[in-house]
Design an enzyme around this catalytic site. Sequence first.
Site, mmCIF file in Angstrom:
data_model
loop_
_atom_site.group_PDB
_atom_site.id
_atom_site.type_symbol
_atom_site.label_atom_id
_atom_site.label_comp_id
_atom_site.label_asym_id
_atom_site.label_seq_id
_atom_site.Cartn_x
_atom_site.Cartn_y
_atom_site.Cartn_z
ATOM 1 N N GLY A 10 0.828 -1.213 0.000
ATOM 2 C CA GLY A 10 0.000 0.000 0.000
ATOM 3 C C GLY A 10 0.857 1.256 0.000
ATOM 4 N N ASP A 36 2.434 -1.659 -4.536
ATOM 5 C CA ASP A 36 1.043 -1.194 -4.523
ATOM 6 C C ASP A 36 0.314 -1.902 -5.663
ATOM 7 O OD1 ASP A 36 -0.327 1.441 -3.065
ATOM 8 O OD2 ASP A 36 -1.366 0.799 -4.889
ATOM 9 N N TYR A 141 -14.636 -1.801 9.078
ATOM 10 C CA TYR A 141 -13.209 -1.439 9.171
ATOM 11 C C TYR A 141 -12.721 -1.614 10.613
ATOM 12 C CZ TYR A 141 -9.264 1.938 9.308
ATOM 13 O OH TYR A 141 -8.047 2.570 9.494
#
Length: 315
Positions: A10, A36, A141
Amino acid sequence: MSKPTILVTGAGGQIGTVLTESLQKRYGSDQVIATDIRPAASSNGIFEQLDIMNRDRLSQLIKDYKITQIYHLVAILSAKGEKDPLRTWQINMDSLFNVLEAARTHNIDRIFFPSSIAAFGPNAPAFNTPQFSYLDPTTVYGISKVAAENWCNYYFVKYGLDIRSLRYPGIISYQSKAGGGTTDYAVDIFRAALDHGKFTCFLKADSKLPMIYMEDAVRATMELMECPSNQIKVRTSYNLAGLSFTPQEIADEIKKHLPDFTIQYEPDFRQAIADSWPASIDDSKARKDWGWQPTFDLAKMTEEMLGQLRKKVDV
Ligand code: AKB
């Protein structure tokens, strides 16, 4: 400890962009492999395109580059996560398992995993939320972060994997954009103030949330990762605090620099998420165990954000 060889997942995200650069400065560009799912935005340093759901490719990269540390930053954040809860769970958890299993089988020395204040829910004390508190998040999340924290602790206890984690507050940065979070307004407000002189906020004026300036967040991450293992007493995730403010307070601070700036409030579904989170965080455990100390308050952060964004526009 000898120089680590680091893989960042990421790396093109809000934290990844800045953290990767700081890691390159600290350990050398050839020691940091940025990855990524999207192609690299800049050509600085070594970049490999990686879909973290692809276990074989991750293993191959670890072998090819003789990776010793992983910073696993991939995640779908709170607001975006609510649009497709099952996919969010799958990506946030499967990507973590891919990293944990790869780390275990390849004897990786150290792993960093970012948790979040989203791990807390309505039953945690809202002010100075303690390190060890009730964890009943209302977002997928947040649920994935609580589960992940416990899995990190499990891999530490069961396999001796040296995993370290921070519960990041909302991160404010000028270098990279935020995306998909509930705290994103506090990044977007600066650009809107400079570009348009006005901002429509998706949270109410008095929604106080914990935040941190990127420079502090990156320093906290690197200090935690450089700390001797025996000093790390929390293997789920450390509470981390920078500052706390409301949309009204940040708007008032911006007005000191841009007197004509105006803000209006149009709360949406993200208000309920913000209402379920702490207003401020007790990070005394991080301070005690590895000497954490934030340096940015609202005035200093606002001045820095506006100054840096102005420079970017001028280039
Ligand atoms: C979000 O708003 O989802 C993130 C976070 C606090 O983890 N910035």
